[in-house]
Design a protein around this motif. Structure first.
Motif, PDB file in Angstrom:
ATOM      1  N   ALA A  20       0.837  -1.201   0.000  1.00  0.00           N
ATOM      2  CA  ALA A  20       0.000   0.000   0.000  1.00  0.00           C
ATOM      3  C   ALA A  20       0.876   1.257   0.000  1.00  0.00           C
ATOM      4  N   CYS A  21       1.888   1.290   0.860  1.00  0.00           N
ATOM      5  CA  CYS A  21       2.799   2.445   0.898  1.00  0.00           C
ATOM      6  C   CYS A  21       3.545   2.593  -0.422  1.00  0.00           C
ATOM      7  N   ALA A  22       3.971   1.482  -0.996  1.00  0.00           N
ATOM      8  CA  ALA A  22       4.695   1.519  -2.267  1.00  0.00           C
ATOM      9  C   ALA A  22       3.823   2.089  -3.387  1.00  0.00           C
ATOM     10  N   GLU A  23       2.550   1.772  -3.365  1.00  0.00           N
ATOM     11  CA  GLU A  23       1.630   2.302  -4.386  1.00  0.00           C
ATOM     12  C   GLU A  23       1.529   3.822  -4.287  1.00  0.00           C
ATOM     13  N   TYR A  24       1.375   4.339  -3.068  1.00  0.00           N
ATOM     14  CA  TYR A  24       1.308   5.797  -2.913  1.00  0.00           C
ATOM     15  C   TYR A  24       2.653   6.446  -3.207  1.00  0.00           C
ATOM     16  N   GLU A  25       3.727   5.787  -2.855  1.00  0.00           N
ATOM     17  CA  GLU A  25       5.060   6.311  -3.169  1.00  0.00           C
ATOM     18  C   GLU A  25       5.225   6.454  -4.679  1.00  0.00           C
ATOM     19  N   LYS A  26       4.791   5.448  -5.420  1.00  0.00           N
ATOM     20  CA  LYS A  26       4.866   5.481  -6.885  1.00  0.00           C
ATOM     21  C   LYS A  26       4.036   6.649  -7.429  1.00  0.00           C
ATOM     22  N   ARG A  27       2.827   6.820  -6.914  1.00  0.00           N
ATOM     23  CA  ARG A  27       1.953   7.892  -7.369  1.00  0.00           C
ATOM     24  C   ARG A  27       2.514   9.276  -7.022  1.00  0.00           C
ATOM     25  N   PRO A 133      -3.200   1.506  14.654  1.00  0.00           N
ATOM     26  CA  PRO A 133      -1.896   0.845  14.626  1.00  0.00           C
ATOM     27  C   PRO A 133      -0.937   1.701  13.780  1.00  0.00           C
ATOM     28  N   HIS A 134       0.312   1.707  14.129  1.00  0.00           N
ATOM     29  CA  HIS A 134       1.290   2.534  13.420  1.00  0.00           C
ATOM     30  C   HIS A 134       1.393   2.161  11.951  1.00  0.00           C
ATOM     31  N   GLN A 135       1.217   0.886  11.633  1.00  0.00           N
ATOM     32  CA  GLN A 135       1.287   0.457  10.241  1.00  0.00           C
ATOM     33  C   GLN A 135       0.159   1.114   9.437  1.00  0.00           C
ATOM     34  N   LEU A 136      -1.043   1.115   9.985  1.00  0.00           N
ATOM     35  CA  LEU A 136      -2.183   1.723   9.317  1.00  0.00           C
ATOM     36  C   LEU A 136      -2.016   3.242   9.239  1.00  0.00           C
ATOM     37  N   ALA A 137      -1.512   3.837  10.300  1.00  0.00           N
ATOM     38  CA  ALA A 137      -1.286   5.283  10.306  1.00  0.00           C
ATOM     39  C   ALA A 137      -0.329   5.680   9.187  1.00  0.00           C
ATOM     40  N   ARG A 138       0.678   4.865   8.939  1.00  0.00           N
ATOM     41  CA  ARG A 138       1.633   5.174   7.868  1.00  0.00           C
ATOM     42  C   ARG A 138       0.949   5.141   6.508  1.00  0.00           C
ATOM     43  N   VAL A 139       0.124   4.127   6.275  1.00  0.00           N
ATOM     44  CA  VAL A 139      -0.597   4.030   5.006  1.00  0.00           C
ATOM     45  C   VAL A 139      -1.565   5.212   4.864  1.00  0.00           C
ATOM     46  N   MET A 140      -2.268   5.525   5.952  1.00  0.00           N
ATOM     47  CA  MET A 140      -3.212   6.648   5.915  1.00  0.00           C
ATOM     48  C   MET A 140      -2.488   7.962   5.637  1.00  0.00           C
ATOM     49  N   LEU A 141      -1.326   8.153   6.214  1.00  0.00           N
ATOM     50  CA  LEU A 141      -0.560   9.370   5.978  1.00  0.00           C
ATOM     51  C   LEU A 141      -0.110   9.443   4.520  1.00  0.00           C
ATOM     52  N   CYS A 142       0.384   8.331   3.981  1.00  0.00           N
ATOM     53  CA  CYS A 142       0.783   8.306   2.565  1.00  0.00           C
ATOM     54  C   CYS A 142      -0.393   8.713   1.681  1.00  0.00           C
ATOM     55  N   GLU A 143      -1.562   8.150   1.985  1.00  0.00           N
ATOM     56  CA  GLU A 143      -2.750   8.459   1.188  1.00  0.00           C
ATOM     57  C   GLU A 143      -3.116   9.927   1.306  1.00  0.00           C
ATOM     58  N   GLN A 144      -3.055  10.488   2.493  1.00  0.00           N
ATOM     59  CA  GLN A 144      -3.432  11.891   2.685  1.00  0.00           C
ATOM     60  C   GLN A 144      -2.436  12.847   2.029  1.00  0.00           C
ATOM     61  N   VAL A 145      -1.163  12.497   2.037  1.00  0.00           N
ATOM     62  CA  VAL A 145      -0.173  13.320   1.333  1.00  0.00           C
ATOM     63  C   VAL A 145      -0.454  13.271  -0.168  1.00  0.00           C
ATOM     64  N   TYR A 146      -0.737  12.087  -0.688  1.00  0.00           N
ATOM     65  CA  TYR A 146      -1.086  11.959  -2.105  1.00  0.00           C
ATOM     66  C   TYR A 146      -2.348  12.770  -2.409  1.00  0.00           C
ATOM     67  N   ARG A 147      -3.363  12.653  -1.562  1.00  0.00           N
ATOM     68  CA  ARG A 147      -4.612  13.401  -1.743  1.00  0.00           C
ATOM     69  C   ARG A 147      -4.332  14.911  -1.735  1.00  0.00           C
ATOM     70  N   ALA A 148      -3.456  15.367  -0.848  1.00  0.00           N
ATOM     71  CA  ALA A 148      -3.116  16.791  -0.785  1.00  0.00           C
ATOM     72  C   ALA A 148      -2.532  17.277  -2.109  1.00  0.00           C
ATOM     73  N   PHE A 149      -1.639  16.502  -2.679  1.00  0.00           N
ATOM     74  CA  PHE A 149      -1.064  16.897  -3.968  1.00  0.00           C
ATOM     75  C   PHE A 149      -2.108  16.859  -5.078  1.00  0.00           C
ATOM     76  N   GLN A 150      -3.016  15.905  -5.011  1.00  0.00           N
ATOM     77  CA  GLN A 150      -4.108  15.853  -5.988  1.00  0.00           C
ATOM     78  C   GLN A 150      -5.008  17.083  -5.852  1.00  0.00           C
ATOM     79  N   ILE A 151      -5.315  17.462  -4.626  1.00  0.00           N
ATOM     80  CA  ILE A 151      -6.135  18.658  -4.396  1.00  0.00           C
ATOM     81  C   ILE A 151      -5.427  19.888  -4.963  1.00  0.00           C
ATOM     82  N   ASN A 152      -4.149  20.019  -4.662  1.00  0.00           N
ATOM     83  CA  ASN A 152      -3.395  21.193  -5.109  1.00  0.00           C
ATOM     84  C   ASN A 152      -3.229  21.253  -6.626  1.00  0.00           C
ATOM     85  N   SER A 153      -3.273  20.111  -7.285  1.00  0.00           N
ATOM     86  CA  SER A 153      -3.144  20.094  -8.749  1.00  0.00           C
ATOM     87  C   SER A 153      -4.503  19.984  -9.442  1.00  0.00           C
TER      88      SER A 153
END
Length: 159
Positions: A20-27, A133-153
Motif C-alpha cells: 500500500a505504501c509503495a503504491e502511494y510512493e509510486k503515485r 496501529p502505526h502500520q495503518l497510520a503510515r498508510v493513511m498518511l501516505c494516502e493523505q499526502v497523495y490526496r493533498a497533492f491531488q487537491i493542489n493540482s
C-alpha cells in the motif's frame, strides 16, 4: 520540486502494508520527491519504567532529527491539530510557495514521540482522536499526502 519524507519508528512487517505504501510512493513521484525512512525502535522490557521509555524516546528522537535535517517538521501526535484533507493540502502548498524545500512527517513508536521532538516540530498533526496501529497510520498518511497533492493540482482523485 518539494521533498516529502515520512520518518517513522519501526518497520512494516506485513507485505500488504508495504505494498500500500509503495503504491502511494509510486503515485507521489509525479508531484514531489517522496521517501520513507524507517528508524529502528529501541528495545524495551515487557514492563518498562517511565525512565526507560523517556530514554528510548530521546534516542529515537535524535535519530529522527538526524534524518529530518533542516526540513519543516510535522509531528503526528494525539495532542496535534486535526486538519481536513483540504487544510493539509493548503498547508503543504503554503510551505512550498514560501520556499520550504523539505517537509518531514514523523510517526513515533507505540510510546509516541519525545517531548523535545514535539517542541522542535513546526506543526503537530493529529489524524484522529481515535488510536490506530502505526502500520495503518503510515498508510493513511501516505494516502493523505497523495490526496493533498491531488487537491493542489486539481486532480480527479479528491471529490
Amino acid at each position: 520540486m518539494l521533498n516529502v519524507k515520512i520518518i517513522c519508528v519501526g518497520k512494516l512487517k506485513e507485505a500488504y502494508w508495504r505494498q500500500a505504501c509503495a503504491e502511494y510512493e509510486k503515485r507521489l513521484h509525479a508531484f514531489c520527491t517522496f521517501s520513507i525512512h524507517e528508524i529502528p525502535e529501541c528495545r524495551l522490557p515487557d514492563s518498562p519504567s517511565q525512565a526507560q521509555i523517556t530514554a528510548a524516546l530521546q534516542t529515537e528522537g535524535e535519530k529522527i532529527l538526524s534524518v529530518a535535517g533542516n526540513s519543516s517538521l510535522f509531528a503526528l501526535c494525539i495532542e496535534g491539530r486535526l486538519l481536513s484533507s483540504e487544510q493539509l493540502a493548503e498547508k503543504i502548498n503554503g510551505l512550498a510557495v514560501n520556499g520550504t524545500s523539505t517537509i518531514s512527517f514523523i510517526i513515533g513508536s507505540s510510546f509516541g514521540l519525545s517531548e523535545e521532538l514535539k517542541k522542535k516540530a513546526d506543526f503537530k498533526l493529529s489524524m484522529s482522536p481515535m488510536t490506530f496501529p502505526h502500520q495503518l497510520a503510515r498508510v493513511m498518511l501516505c494516502e493523505q499526502v497523495y490526496r493533498a497533492f491531488q487537491i493542489n493540482s486539481h486532480g480527479k482523485y479528491h471529490k
